[in-house]
Design an enzyme around this catalytic site. Structure first.
Site, PDB file in Angstrom:
ATOM      1  N   HIS A 141       0.795  -1.203   0.141  1.00  0.00           N
ATOM      2  CA  HIS A 141      -0.151   0.082  -0.163  1.00  0.00           C
ATOM      3  C   HIS A 141       1.024   1.305   0.048  1.00  0.00           C
ATOM      4  O   HIS A 141       1.926   1.478   0.736  1.00  0.00           O
ATOM      5  CB  HIS A 141      -0.987  -0.139   1.148  1.00  0.00           C
ATOM      6  CG  HIS A 141      -0.396   0.159   2.578  1.00  0.00           C
ATOM      7  ND1 HIS A 141      -0.170   1.405   3.039  1.00  0.00           N
ATOM      8  CD2 HIS A 141      -0.084  -0.643   3.452  1.00  0.00           C
ATOM      9  CE1 HIS A 141       0.379   1.140   4.210  1.00  0.00           C
ATOM     10  NE2 HIS A 141       0.307  -0.238   4.487  1.00  0.00           N
TER      11      HIS A 141
ATOM     12  N   ASP B  18       6.022   2.372   6.910  1.00  0.00           N
ATOM     13  CA  ASP B  18       4.925   1.656   6.569  1.00  0.00           C
ATOM     14  C   ASP B  18       3.882   2.811   5.667  1.00  0.00           C
ATOM     15  O   ASP B  18       3.401   3.561   6.001  1.00  0.00           O
ATOM     16  CB  ASP B  18       4.203   1.574   7.907  1.00  0.00           C
ATOM     17  CG  ASP B  18       2.865   1.044   7.828  1.00  0.00           C
ATOM     18  OD1 ASP B  18       2.463   0.561   6.821  1.00  0.00           O
ATOM     19  OD2 ASP B  18       2.060   1.089   8.700  1.00  0.00           O
TER      20      ASP B  18
ATOM     21  N   GLU C 256      -5.195   0.963   2.648  1.00  0.00           N
ATOM     22  CA  GLU C 256      -5.005  -0.118   3.595  1.00  0.00           C
ATOM     23  C   GLU C 256      -5.106   0.613   4.995  1.00  0.00           C
ATOM     24  O   GLU C 256      -5.530  -0.105   5.953  1.00  0.00           O
ATOM     25  CB  GLU C 256      -3.589  -0.491   3.206  1.00  0.00           C
ATOM     26  CG  GLU C 256      -3.062  -1.700   4.185  1.00  0.00           C
ATOM     27  CD  GLU C 256      -2.740  -1.462   5.543  1.00  0.00           C
ATOM     28  OE1 GLU C 256      -2.846  -2.354   6.320  1.00  0.00           O
ATOM     29  OE2 GLU C 256      -2.348  -0.449   5.790  1.00  0.00           O
ATOM     30  N   GLU C 257      -4.653   1.810   5.127  1.00  0.00           N
ATOM     31  CA  GLU C 257      -4.512   2.504   6.652  1.00  0.00           C
ATOM     32  C   GLU C 257      -5.873   2.453   7.102  1.00  0.00           C
ATOM     33  O   GLU C 257      -6.128   2.629   8.397  1.00  0.00           O
ATOM     34  CB  GLU C 257      -3.679   3.593   6.664  1.00  0.00           C
ATOM     35  CG  GLU C 257      -2.354   3.436   6.360  1.00  0.00           C
ATOM     36  CD  GLU C 257      -1.639   2.676   7.482  1.00  0.00           C
ATOM     37  OE1 GLU C 257      -2.087   2.272   8.403  1.00  0.00           O
ATOM     38  OE2 GLU C 257      -0.366   2.477   7.384  1.00  0.00           O
TER      39      GLU C 257
ATOM     40  N   ASP D  51       4.293  -5.501   3.822  1.00  0.00           N
ATOM     41  CA  ASP D  51       4.005  -4.402   4.853  1.00  0.00           C
ATOM     42  C   ASP D  51       5.119  -4.455   6.135  1.00  0.00           C
ATOM     43  O   ASP D  51       6.054  -5.345   6.153  1.00  0.00           O
ATOM     44  CB  ASP D  51       2.559  -4.563   5.546  1.00  0.00           C
ATOM     45  CG  ASP D  51       1.878  -3.352   5.718  1.00  0.00           C
ATOM     46  OD1 ASP D  51       2.591  -2.345   6.271  1.00  0.00           O
ATOM     47  OD2 ASP D  51       0.657  -3.223   5.468  1.00  0.00           O
TER      48      ASP D  51
ATOM     49  N   HIS E 250       4.064   3.383  13.340  1.00  0.00           N
ATOM     50  CA  HIS E 250       3.018   4.396  13.318  1.00  0.00           C
ATOM     51  C   HIS E 250       3.401   5.500  14.507  1.00  0.00           C
ATOM     52  O   HIS E 250       2.568   6.188  15.116  1.00  0.00           O
ATOM     53  CB  HIS E 250       1.561   3.764  13.821  1.00  0.00           C
ATOM     54  CG  HIS E 250       0.999   3.400  12.484  1.00  0.00           C
ATOM     55  ND1 HIS E 250      -0.568   3.208  12.647  1.00  0.00           N
ATOM     56  CD2 HIS E 250       1.405   3.198  11.457  1.00  0.00           C
ATOM     57  CE1 HIS E 250      -0.784   2.731  11.348  1.00  0.00           C
ATOM     58  NE2 HIS E 250       0.289   2.334  10.680  1.00  0.00           N
TER      59      HIS E 250
END
Length: 386
Positions: A72, A191, A225-226, A246, A326
């Site tokens: 992604h 990410d 995706e997030e 990922d 994150h």
């Protein structure tokens, strides 16, 4: 079989280019154009869906059955919820991430006028130690406890409106990548920008190798995706296997490492396909790639929405290790490179069960009755960096 050599300069330059291109979920057009341009330069045919998901295709000797790699390009971000009377912006998160790690972030705010962008900083409501003293340390954590200070002469809501700010404006957290000489890379949005770079580097190696793949392979680059809407479309029933690329969680209690490729055994949606996962483990053992197996609790990838949307295929997860995912993320280029190396090995191998997986359904008596085991013996999987 041996993994193909990866162009490390290309990998590094593409990764930094992607990191410097904002792409919060919902505003991914610019980064998808860059990814498409790189694939076009490699001579790989691409198609985009109505929503903007990109599918690149490497044609194999078998075309009526295929496999896919999903990655992604969208990242976490924010959206303006309110124009505040003090001239600041209240925001809500796009994707799942804590305001704890947003405090102090430099941001870019995109208005409806595509020619106008504004910069700013995410600050706690009490951001001056000289004014609030010890109260700065006792303020709570949460999105209602922070606000964006724009780098503009604004003092009230009317000033924000005059600048063209609106509720619903997109906010990107600036990545600010820094690459150390020893290969460590710290940046927001590794990410999954590092995953995209690994996939592009693997495609480049396969194109330059020019050997026919046993099965047609698709690279699916998703844009939601997030927010849980990753690989929901763009593939068809001919896809027998899907490997999501990922970040792998590097933290206390986890097995993943920043300098290896990591293979997910289970995430919050359940176990990945037993046979395909062991197939990937066996390939790592066969070609001598350092790897780790791991289980991720608060995690889902592009594989989950693919299955939830009805795609009938085996799924697996591989990734580069990310410390403080994150949050204030860090990885190592060795891990990103080794992820690309595993992809070149996997895409040049046969399907997990070629005689069974070439059709979406089959007879009970033909179903594989034994497990695919990794090469024996199964050692500690990290022999050391080399």
């Amino acid at each position: 079989m041996k993994f193909l050599p990866i162009d490390e300069e290309y990998l590094r330059e593409v990764l930094l280019e992607l990191l410097r291109t904002p792409s919060p979920s919902g505003r991914t057009d610019a980064v998808m154009q860059i990814i498409g341009d790189h694939l076009d330069a490699l001579g790989v045919p691409i198609r985009l869906t109505r929503r903007g998901v990109l599918r690149a295709t490497l044609t194999g000797e078998v075309d009526d059955t295929s496999r896919a790699v999903a990655v992604h390009a969208d990242t976490i971000g924010c959206m303006v919820k309110r124009l505040k009377d003090n001239g600041r912006l209240e925001v809500v998160p796009i994707g799942t991430h804590s305001a704890r790690f947003a405090e102090g972030a430099h941001v870019t705010v995109f208005t409806d006028d595509l020619t106008q962008i504004h910069t700013g900083t995410v600050l706690p409501l009490m951001s001056s130690g000289h004014n609030f003293g010890d109260a700065v340390d006792t303020q709570g954590v949460g999105w209602h406890q922070v606000e964006i200070r724009l780098d503009e002469p604004v003092e009230n809501r009317a000033d924000l409106i005059a600048l063209g700010l609106h509720v619903g404006d997109m906010v990107a957290l600036d990545a600010a990548p820094q690459l150390a000489q020893n290969g460590y890379l710290k940046s927001r949005h590794l990410d999954d920008k590092a995953g995209v770079a690994a996939c592009l580097a693997a495609v480049k190696a396969l194109v330059e190798d020019d050997a026919p793949l046993p099965v047609t392979a698709h690279l699916l680059v998703t844009i939601g995706e997030e927010v849980g809407m990753g690989a929901t479309h763009g593939l068809d029933e001919n896809v027998a296997e899907l490997v999501a690329v990922d970040n792998a969680v590097v933290s206390e209690g986890q097995e993943s490492r920043e300098d290896t490729v990591n293979i997910g055994m289970l995430d919050s949606t359940g176990p990945f396909d037993y046979h395909l996962t062991r197939r990937l483990i066996g390939l790592c053992d066969k070609v001598g790639l350092p790897y780790r197996r791991d289980v991720y609790r608060f995690y889902r990838s592009d594989a989950a929405p693919a299955i939830e949307s009805g795609l009938e295929c085996r799924t697996a997860l591989i990734g580069f290790g990310v410390e403080s995912s994150h949050g204030h993320e860090r990885t190592h280029l060795d891990g990103v490179r080794r992820t690309a190396e595993l992809l070149t090995t996997y895409l040049r191998s046969s399907l997990t069960f070629s005689d069974w997986d070439d059709q979406p359904t089959g007879a009970l008596e033909d179903f594989p009755s034994h497990s695919v085991q990794p090469a024996e013996p199964e050692p500690e999987h990290y022999p050391g960096r080399h």
